[in-house]
Design an enzyme around this catalytic site. Structure first.
Site, short mmCIF file in Angstrom:
data_model
loop_
_atom_site.label_atom_id
_atom_site.label_comp_id
_atom_site.label_asym_id
_atom_site.label_seq_id
_atom_site.Cartn_x
_atom_site.Cartn_y
_atom_site.Cartn_z
N GLY A 1 2.40 7.23 -4.52
CA GLY A 1 3.09 6.02 -5.42
C GLY A 1 2.06 5.97 -6.64
N ILE B 1 -13.60 -5.99 4.00
CA ILE B 1 -12.68 -4.82 4.30
C ILE B 1 -11.60 -5.25 5.39
CG2 ILE B 1 -12.57 -2.49 4.63
CD1 ILE B 1 -13.24 -3.41 1.50
N PRO C 1 -12.53 -0.42 7.14
CA PRO C 1 -13.49 0.26 6.52
C PRO C 1 -12.38 2.05 7.00
CG PRO C 1 -13.81 -1.03 8.11
CD PRO C 1 -12.72 -0.75 8.25
N GLN D 1 -9.41 4.51 0.34
CA GLN D 1 -8.72 4.14 -1.11
C GLN D 1 -9.84 4.23 -1.92
OE1 GLN D 1 -5.29 3.71 -1.04
NE2 GLN D 1 -5.22 1.90 -1.64
N GLY E 1 -6.76 -1.16 -3.42
CA GLY E 1 -6.43 0.31 -4.25
C GLY E 1 -6.69 0.79 -5.56
N GLU E 2 -6.77 0.42 -6.83
CA GLU E 2 -7.14 1.05 -8.31
C GLU E 2 -8.52 0.36 -8.55
OE1 GLU E 2 -3.22 -0.68 -10.12
OE2 GLU E 2 -3.21 -1.95 -8.56
MO1 MOS Z 1 -0.12 0.95 -9.09
S1 MOS Z 1 -0.22 1.69 -11.32
O1 MOS Z 1 -0.21 -0.86 -9.76
O2 MOS Z 1 0.78 1.73 -8.42
#
Ligand code: MOS
Length: 778
Positions: free
Chosen positions: A281, A669, A672, A678, A743-744
Site C-alpha cells: 500500500g 518487537i 521479529p 518491514q 512500517g515507515e
Molecule cells: Mo503510509 S505513507 O502512512 O501508508
C-alpha cells in the site's frame, strides 16, 4: 486553500492547542498507556516469536484472492482513456469507434456517467478517504494531464484495452501552471498539514546561526516519486440490489465505504468494502478515481465491473510524493553543540489536496538546539494531486537534515555519530514533553559495533579497492508514534475454547493478521490455532487506517478495550461457584485457555468451563479504543541508526551499496520475522529513493513521462545487498504491547546514509536525489 478553510484550521488548531496543554499536564494515570499494558511483561508466549505469516501458505498456493481476482456474476472489464492536457476542457470526444469495437458493452464519459457528489478529501472528515476533492467525470473540465476521460467496458480485458485506444478527444487548452520554477516566482504560501501550519520557531535562529563559530548552509532537492506497489491498484465492484459491493486493494475499508456512500448519495451501510489481501500500500492504496468510476460504470451498465489499472494507469491517477527543495542551515559551537537549526523550503501540491510533503516533521524532535526555525512553503500546480508515500515528510526530510549533519561533522572535524550523540535531547526540543522511551543512543552504540564503524577512514576518497572507491556513512532515522482515533473491535469466545477478533483492519503484506493473532492469543491465554482474526471488511467494527505506521497500535488499543469488556462479562458469568468469584477485572490475567487471579495463578477457570456452567455457547463484546491522548502527553517516536557502505566505480561513477545495517529502537518487537521484513523493505525503498527513483515530469505540459517500471527505476535484487537489521527490543511503557511503529522507519535516514557514504567514498557531496552516476563523474 480558501480563507474559510484556513480560518477553520486556525480555530481547530487553537482548540487542539488548549486540549494538548491540558493533556500534557495531566497525571500519567489519566492517560491511555499511563498504566503499562500487562502484555509488556509477557516474555515467553506468542508475542516476540518469529511466527511465519499465517496467510503465507495461501499466498504461495495462489489461493489468496486479490481485488482483481474476486469473481462476480456477469462481470465486465474496464479500461480507461486519459486526458493529454493539463488544464482546459474537452472540445470533442468521439467514442463511436470504441463502441463499435468487438466485445464492447458501453463507453462511459462525462456525458452519460451517473451524477456523483464531490469526493470527501482526506482530513475533511473522520472517514474521508479521497486523495483530492475533484469531481469525477461530471463535466468536460480537465484538471490534470492524465485525468480519466472515458471508461470502456467490454467482455474481456483485451477488448476493453483495444477499444479505449479508439477513443478520440480534442481539447481547448487553458493556461496551465505546470512549472515549479514559475510557480515559485509567483509566490508561495505556508503549507498546512493535518490541522496546523508547517511552521515552528524557537528563539532567533538567524541570529544564532550568524554568531555560530561553525556553520553549514546548503540546499537539498528531492524529485517527485510515484507509487509502485507490486499489486496494481484494482477494484471489482457491483450493485446487488441496494448494496454496492466493492472488492478493493485498500488500506482503509471503512473510510472508503463511507466516502463512496457520500459520492453516490446513499447510506453508509449500503456500501460494503472488502480487501482481504493487498500487494503493498505504502500510502497509495486509498480512494482514487478508479473505485468510483468502476462503481459508477457498474451502475450505468447494470453489470459488475472489474477495473484493474495498468502500470501507466497508476501513474496517471494515483498521486505520489511531491518534489521538495529544502534548505538546511546548522550552526554549532566548536564542540559540536547546536546553536541553530534552520530547515525550510518549498514543495508543490494542487489546490485540491491536503498533502504538502511535510519534510520538517522529523527535524522537530531530532536534536537539542538553542534555536530552531522550521518552515514548509507550498505552491499549487495543475497536476495530479500528491498523496502519502511511505514516511511522507520524514523520508525526504531526513535526507536533507542528516546530510547536513554529516557536513557539519566534517566542518567540525568530528565523528558523525559523536556529533549526533552530542546533541541528543533530554526532552522533546519543541514541545518540551518527556519522551515515552528514547533509546537511540543504544541503537547507535550497538549498531556501530556490529557494523564495524571504527574501521571507517574519515578522509573522503581515501579507500580504494581496484576501480572501486569505498566509503561508509550513517544517518539517524525517526518516525513518530501515532494512534488514530476510531478503532473498535469485537471479541468473541466460544464454548469450545476458541476466540474470534473482528476489526476492520488491513493486511497489505506486512503481517498484520499474523501479529494480531499472536497478540490476541497471548492476551487471552490461548494457542494461536484457537484464534481467528477477521479483518478488512467495512462491516466489521472500527475505523482503522493502515497508515502512519499506527495500525498495530490502533488495533492493539481496540483489542485491549474489548478484552477488558470481555473479562468483565466473563467474571459476571462465572458467578460465585468459580475460583474467580469476587475478583474484578484488574486483578485477573489469562493463561491456559482461561482466566486466573494475576498474583495467584492457581485460581483459574477455563473459558469453556465458565461458558458451560452459564449455559452459553458464546460471549461476545465490542468496545472502542481509548482516545489516543498519549501522543499529547509524551513525545513518542520510533528511532533508527542507519549504516551504509558503498562502492563507487572511479571510472564509470556507478554507485553500489555493498553493506547496510539498520539498528532500530521501536519499542517491543511483536514478531521479529515480519518486523525484520518491514525494516528491510523500508530500507530497500530508501535505496531506491537514494539512487534511482524519479518521476520525470514534463514542466511544459505537466505530463508524467516515465509511467512504467522500464523507465522509473526501483531497486531490483542486483541493487540490494544483504541488509542487516537489529533492534533494542526495549518496550515502550506507554504504547499498547510496548510496541511503536515499524512500517515507515526503514525508509527514513536511509537516503542520507547512502549519500553520506558516497561522500566518504568519493569526496563528492551530491545534494540532489537520486544520486545517479552522472552526478558522480567529473
Ligand atoms: Mo503510509 S505513507 O502512512 O501508508
Amino acid at each position: 486553500m480558501s480563507i474559510i478553510k484556513e480560518t477553520k484550521v486556525a480555530v481547530q488548531g487553537a482548540l487542539q492547542g488548549a486540549v494538548a496543554k491540558a493533556v500534557a499536564l495531566a497525571p500519567d494515570s489519566w492517560i491511555p498507556g499511563g498504566r503499562p499494558d500487562p502484555l509488556i511483561e509477557h516474555r515467553h508466549g506468542h508475542v516476540g516469536k518469529p511466527v511465519s505469516r499465517i496467510d503465507g501458505p495461501l499466498k504461495v498456493a495462489g489461493q489468496a484472492p486479490f481485488a482483481s481476482e474476486i469473481p462476480m456474476e456477469g462481470m465486465v472489464y474496464a479500461a480507461l482513456a486519459f486526458s493529454t492536457i493539463a488544464r482546459g476542457r474537452i472540445a470533442s470526444l468521439d467514442t463511436a469507434d470504441a463502441e463499435a469495437a468487438p466485445g464492447v458493452i458501453a463507453v462511459m464519459t462525462y456525458r452519460n456517467a451517473p451524477r456523483l457528489k464531490p469526493v470527501p478529501v482526506f482530513m475533511s472528515g473522520p472517514k474521508a478517504a479521497g486523495g483530492d476533492d475533484l469531481p469525477i467525470m461530471q463535466d468536460d473540465t480537465i484538471h490534470w494531464n492524465g485525468e480519466p476521460i472515458a471508461v470502456v467496458l467490454a467482455e474481456t480485458q483485451e477488448q476493453a484495452d483495444h477499444a479505449k485506444s479508439l477513443v478520440r478527444a480534442t481539447y481547448e487548452d487553458a493556461a496551465a501552471l505546470t512549472s515549479f520554477t514559475e510557480a515559485k516566482a509567483r509566490g508561495t504560501r505556508t503549507a498546512v498539514f493535518m490541522t496546523g501550519p508547517l511552521h515552528d520557531e524557537k528563539g532567533d535562529a538567524d541570529a544564532a546561526l550568524a554568531e555560530a563559530p561553525v556553520r553549514v548552509d546548503a540546499t537539498y532537492t528531492t524529485p517527485r516519486h510515484n507509487h509502485n506497489a507490486i499489486e496494481l491498484h484494482a477494484v471489482t465492484a457491483g450493485w446487488q440490489g441496494e448494496t454496492l459491493r466493492i472488492h478493493d486493494a485498500s488500506q482503509l475499508v471503512a473510510h472508503t465505504a463511507w466516502s463512496v456512500a457520500q459520492i453516490f448519495g446513499i447510506e453508509e451501510k449500503q456500501v460494503v468494502v472488502t480487501s482481504p489481501f493487498v500487494g503493498g500500500g505504502f500510502g497509495g492504496k486509498c480512494l482514487w478515481q478508479h473505485q468510483v468510476l468502476a462503481a459508477a460504470a457498474a451502475k450505468m451498465a447494470g453489470r459488475p465491473v472489474r477495473l484493474a489499472l495498468s502500470r501507466e494507469g497508476v501513474y496517471r491517477l494515483v498521486g505520489g510524493r511531491t518534489l521538495t527543495e529544502q534548505r538546511v542551515a546548522l550552526g554549532a559551537d566548536r564542540d559540536g553543540g547546536l546553536k541553530a537549526v534552520i530547515h525550510e523550503g518549498v514543495v508543490a501540491k494542487t489546490a485540491n489536496n491536503v498533502m504538502p510533503e511535510p519534510f520538517i516533521l522529523a527535524t522537530r524532535g531530532a536534536y537539542e538546539s538553542e534555536t530552531l526555525r522550521l518552515d514548509v512553503q507550498a505552491v499549487e500546480l495543475d497536476m495530479l494531486s500528491n498523496t502519502f508515500m511511505r514516511a511522507p515528510g520524514e523520508a525526504v526530510g531526513t535526507f536533507a537534515l542528516e546530510c547536513a549533519m554529516d557536513e557539519l561533522a566534517e566542518a567540525l572535524g568530528m565523528d558523525p555519530i559523536a556529533l549526533r550523540l552530542r546533541n541528543e535531547p533530554e526532552k522533546d526540543p519543541l514541545s518540551g514533553l518527556p519522551f515515552s522511551s528514547r533509546r537511540i543512543v543504544d541503537a547507535w552504540r550497538s549498531g556501530a559495533e556490529r557494523f564495524g564503524w571504527d574501521r571507517r577512514n574519515a578522509t573522503p576518497g581515501a579507500v580504494r579497492d581496484g576501480e572501486w572507491l569505498v566509503g561508509m556513512g550513517c544517518a539517524t532515522g525517526t518516525y513518530p508514534y501515532y494512534r488514530m482515533p476510531g478503532a473498535a473491535a469485537r471479541l468473541t469466545i466460544t464454548r469450545d475454547g476458541r476466540a474470534v477478533v473482528d476489526i476492520a483492519a488491513h493486511e497489505m503484506g506486512m503481517g498484520t493478521a499474523t501479529a494480531h493473532t499472536q497478540v490476541a492469543a497471548e492476551r487471552l491465554g490461548l494457542p494461536m490455532e484457537a484464534v481467528t482474526f477477521n479483518y478488512a471488511d467495512s462491516t466489521l467494527p472500527g475505523v482503522v487506517l493502515a497508515g502512519g505506521s499506527q495500525q498495530t497500535a490502533a488495533v492493539g488499543a481496540a483489542v485491549i478495550a474489548a478484552h477488558r469488556a470481555l473479562v468483565q462479562e466473563l467474571l459476571k458469568l462465572a458467578g460465585n461457584d468459580s475460583p474467580l468469584a469476587g475478583l474484578n477485572a484488574d486483578a485477573v490475567s489469562s493463561r491456559d485457555a482461561g482466566l486466573c487471579k494475576a498474583d495467584e495463578p492457581d485460581r483459574h477457570e477455563t473459558y469453556a468451563s465458565v461458558l458451560t456452567r452459564a449455559q452459553r455457547d458464546t460471549v461476545s463484546v465490542e468496545a472502542e479504543a481509548s482516545m489516543p491522548l498519549e501522543t499529547m502527553h509524551w513525545s513518542m517516536h520510533s528511532h533508527a541508526a542507519m549504516f551504509c557502505e558503498v562502492r563507487v566505480n572511479a571510472i564509470t561513477g556507478e554507485p553500489r551499496v555493498s553493506r547496510f545495517l539498520g539498528s532500530f529502537d521501536c519499542g517491543r518487537i511483536i514478531n521479529p520475522k515480519t518486523a525484520a521484513s518491514q525494516f528491510r523493505g523500508g530500507i530497500i525503498m530508501g535505496l531506491g529513493l537514494a539512487l534511482m527513483e524519479e518521476t520525470q515530469f514534463d514542466e511544459r505540459k505537466g505530463r508524467i513521462m516515465n509511467p512504467s517500471l522500464a523507465e522509473y527505476h526501483v531497486p531490483v535484487h542486483m541493487d540490494v545487498p544483504s541488509i542487516d537489521v537489529m533492534w533494542t527490543d526495549i518496550a515502550d511503557p506507554h504504547a499498547p504491547m510496548g510496541a511503536r511503529g515499524v512500517g515507515e522507519i526503514g525508509i527514513t535516514g536511509t537516503g542520507a546514509a547512502v549519500a553520506n557514504a558516497i561522500y566518504n567514498a568519493t569526496g563528492k557531496r551530491v545534494r540532489d536525489l537520486p544520486i545517479t552516476l552522472d552526478k558522480l563523474l567529473g
